[in-house]
Design a protein around this motif. Structure first.
Motif, short mmCIF file in Angstrom:
data_model
loop_
_atom_site.label_atom_id
_atom_site.label_comp_id
_atom_site.label_asym_id
_atom_site.label_seq_id
_atom_site.Cartn_x
_atom_site.Cartn_y
_atom_site.Cartn_z
N PHE A 281 0.80 -1.22 0.00
CA PHE A 281 0.00 0.00 0.00
C PHE A 281 0.84 1.27 0.00
O PHE A 281 0.29 2.37 0.12
CB PHE A 281 -0.92 0.01 1.24
N GLU A 282 2.17 1.15 -0.13
CA GLU A 282 3.01 2.34 -0.08
C GLU A 282 2.80 3.24 -1.30
O GLU A 282 3.08 4.44 -1.22
CB GLU A 282 4.48 1.93 0.02
N ALA A 283 2.31 2.67 -2.40
CA ALA A 283 2.05 3.48 -3.60
C ALA A 283 0.56 3.79 -3.77
O ALA A 283 0.11 4.13 -4.86
CB ALA A 283 2.58 2.76 -4.84
N SER A 284 -0.19 3.68 -2.68
CA SER A 284 -1.64 3.92 -2.74
C SER A 284 -1.92 5.39 -3.08
O SER A 284 -1.22 6.30 -2.60
CB SER A 284 -2.28 3.55 -1.41
N PRO A 285 -2.94 5.65 -3.90
CA PRO A 285 -3.29 7.05 -4.22
C PRO A 285 -3.81 7.81 -3.00
O PRO A 285 -3.78 9.03 -2.98
CB PRO A 285 -4.37 6.91 -5.30
N ASN A 286 -4.28 7.08 -1.99
CA ASN A 286 -4.74 7.70 -0.75
C ASN A 286 -3.53 8.09 0.09
O ASN A 286 -2.73 7.24 0.48
CB ASN A 286 -5.64 6.73 0.02
N VAL A 287 -3.39 9.37 0.37
CA VAL A 287 -2.21 9.87 1.07
C VAL A 287 -2.10 9.28 2.47
O VAL A 287 -1.01 8.90 2.92
CB VAL A 287 -2.25 11.41 1.15
N LEU A 288 -3.23 9.17 3.18
CA LEU A 288 -3.21 8.63 4.54
C LEU A 288 -2.74 7.17 4.55
O LEU A 288 -1.92 6.78 5.40
CB LEU A 288 -4.60 8.75 5.18
N VAL A 289 -3.26 6.38 3.61
CA VAL A 289 -2.88 4.97 3.53
C VAL A 289 -1.41 4.83 3.18
O VAL A 289 -0.68 4.03 3.77
CB VAL A 289 -3.75 4.22 2.49
N ALA A 290 -0.95 5.64 2.22
CA ALA A 290 0.46 5.58 1.80
C ALA A 290 1.39 5.98 2.95
O ALA A 290 2.41 5.32 3.19
CB ALA A 290 0.68 6.47 0.60
N ASN A 291 1.03 7.04 3.67
CA ASN A 291 1.86 7.48 4.80
C ASN A 291 1.88 6.43 5.91
O ASN A 291 2.92 6.19 6.54
CB ASN A 291 1.35 8.81 5.36
N PHE A 292 0.72 5.83 6.18
CA PHE A 292 0.65 4.78 7.20
C PHE A 292 1.54 3.59 6.83
O PHE A 292 2.26 3.06 7.68
CB PHE A 292 -0.80 4.33 7.37
N ALA A 293 1.51 3.21 5.55
CA ALA A 293 2.34 2.10 5.08
C ALA A 293 3.83 2.42 5.22
O ALA A 293 4.63 1.57 5.63
CB ALA A 293 2.00 1.76 3.63
N GLN A 294 4.19 3.65 4.89
CA GLN A 294 5.60 4.05 5.01
C GLN A 294 6.06 4.09 6.47
O GLN A 294 7.18 3.72 6.80
CB GLN A 294 5.80 5.41 4.34
N ASN A 295 5.16 4.51 7.38
CA ASN A 295 5.51 4.52 8.80
C ASN A 295 5.70 3.12 9.34
O ASN A 295 6.60 2.87 10.16
CB ASN A 295 4.41 5.24 9.60
N ILE A 296 4.85 2.19 8.89
CA ILE A 296 4.99 0.79 9.32
C ILE A 296 6.34 0.24 8.88
O ILE A 296 7.04 -0.45 9.66
CB ILE A 296 3.85 -0.07 8.74
N GLN A 297 6.73 0.55 7.65
CA GLN A 297 8.02 0.08 7.16
C GLN A 297 9.18 0.68 7.95
O GLN A 297 10.17 0.00 8.22
CB GLN A 297 8.18 0.42 5.68
N ARG A 298 9.04 1.93 8.34
CA ARG A 298 10.10 2.58 9.10
C ARG A 298 10.19 2.00 10.52
O ARG A 298 11.28 1.74 11.05
CB ARG A 298 9.86 4.08 9.17
N ILE A 299 9.03 1.75 11.14
CA ILE A 299 9.01 1.22 12.50
C ILE A 299 9.56 -0.21 12.54
O ILE A 299 10.32 -0.57 13.44
CB ILE A 299 7.57 1.26 13.07
#
Length: 426
Positions: A281-299
């Motif tokens: 979901f990191e390339a999702s068009p929904n900004v909230l979903v994409a940011n959440f996915a990127q945060n999960i990867q960082r954590i």
């Protein structure tokens, strides 16, 4: 050397030799299929993607190199392992499944069949998820519904085939089939890991290499010691013969590492799920979903504190969980009472169960802590050596050493059984 002598002796026995050769042939089939790619994927771009992601490289290690090749067995045994975890948990909450698990061989066979049924939809879901991952990474740009269906079907069939090969080894070969397949994958991946390390070798880093070699030696020795460690509990049996009563004693060999490598295999399957799904979901068009996915990867970065602490705790929890399943103190105490056995100073029945639970809890704490430290060893090794290519780490070493030890013991037991049968026939 005892191992070589036992292996030579085993090859002289036709039945054992056939099992060893059968196992070797099945593993050869696995390694051949590991290099048969799924059509429609740019393998060179895929390998470049894996070289840039430590998470994907770690996934590739535990799939035996099948993921970077995107072979028909690229999902490995992860769906089957996840299905096994689900079935173990269901047995704790569904009474009928718990009763089924106590019905002996027939009950275990039914549970294995249910596990296979669950594996199929899990494989389909993970296959589709892998397609989403590759599409988001621009490895796949255009694909038709027919090609997608073909890809998912091929990957599902590959996992089912691999699961069947593992079961064939357990039934007709040597060792636990699932462990042997994972073992073959890690061993097959080792040369690539060594080449990656050698390709970035800097003469000025020879000190770090020596540190890594010493750590590896210490890990192997400690794994052997902990795997072989036992806490014997003396059991006395009263026997009557011709009006007199005599006592016969034996021992319950409680292993420090009762669960073997299963907790780490289960923990690896779960710890990688958050980051794996986040990449979908990191390339999702929904900004909230994409940011959440990127945060999960960082954590859940493999070098991060959260990842390693969670990994450590999962290994400890699964060690206790699997030890409870494998070492049933209630059944053992009931069996001892029926056979007239008792532990010195402990009353039969509930008191014996409580004592066994107490001892098991204490020694499992050490075994669980040891497995947890082995699991996070790659991060520790990278801190001391600064080498980011040590991807197999303690987990891979633990699986390799443990599988070798268990297989060696199985060969020894079959040799002893044969000698005993030969003695009885005389």
């Amino acid at each position: 050397m005892k191992f070589i002598q036992t292996l030579i002796k085993a090859f002289k026995v036709k039945q054992i030799r056939q099992k060893i050769i059968f196992t070797a042939m099945i593993l050869l089939v696995f390694r051949v299929f590991a290099h048969v790619p799924v059509p429609g994927v740019d393998i060179s771009s895929l390998k470049e993607l894996f070289s840039q992601s430590q998470l994907l490289s770690l996934l590739d290690v535990f799939s035996g190199g099948t993921l970077a090749n995107f072979s028909v067995m690229s999902l490995g045994l992860n769906p089957y392992i996840n299905a096994s975890i689900i079935m173990q948990l269901l047995q704790m909450v569904i009474p009928k499944l718990e009763e089924l698990s106590k019905e002996g061989e027939s009950g275990r066979e039914k549970i294995n069949q249910y596990t296979r049924y669950i594996t199929v939809p899990l494989t389909i879901i993970q296959s589709f998820g892998m397609y989403i991952l590759l599409k988001n990474s621009n490895i796949i740009t255009t694909i038709t519904p027919i090609t997608l269906l073909s890809m998912v079907t091929t990957m599902t069939a590959g996992t089912i085939l691999l699961m069947w090969l593992g079961e064939l080894i357990s039934e007709k070969g040597i060792g636990n089939g699932i462990s042997m397949v994972i073992f073959a994958g890690i061993v097959g991946r080792l040369p690539i890991s060594f080449l990656q390390t050698a390709s970035v070798f800097d003469p000025s880093q020879i000190k770090n290499v020596l540190i890594f070699l010493v750590m590896s030696l210490l890990v192997v020795v400690s794994i052997v010691i902990v795997t072989e460690a036992r806490r014997p509990i003396k059991v006395n049996y009263s026997r009557r013969s011709q009006g007199s009563q005599s006592a016969v004693s034996s021992f319950i060999p409680m292993r420090v590492n009762q669960a073997g490598v299963i907790p780490i295999i289960f923990a690896v399957s779960l710890i990688l799920l958050p980051t794996t799904f986040a990449r979908f979901f990191e390339a999702s068009p929904n900004v909230l979903v994409a940011n959440f996915a990127q945060n999960i990867q960082r954590i859940f970065n493999p070098n991060g504190v959260t990842y390693n602490v969670t990994y450590f705790l999962l290994v400890v929890v699964f060690t206790y969980f699997y030890t409870t399943v494998a070492f049933n103190t209630k059944q053992l105490s009931e069996m001892l009472m029926k056979q007239g056995g008792f532990i010195t100073g402990i009353r039969p029945g509930q008191a014996t169960k409580a004592f066994l639970d107490y001892v098991s809890l204490r020694i499992t704490l050490f075994g669980a802590t040891f497995l947890g430290l082995i699991a996070v060893l790659p991060s520790i090794a990278q801190i001391f050596t600064g080498n980011q290519n040590l991807l197999v780490g303690g987990t891979g070493i633990l699986i390799v050493v443990s599988v070798v030890l268990e297989t060696f013991k199985q060969i020894e037991s079959q040799l002893v059984m044969r000698d005993y049968d030969t003695y009885l026939k005389k």
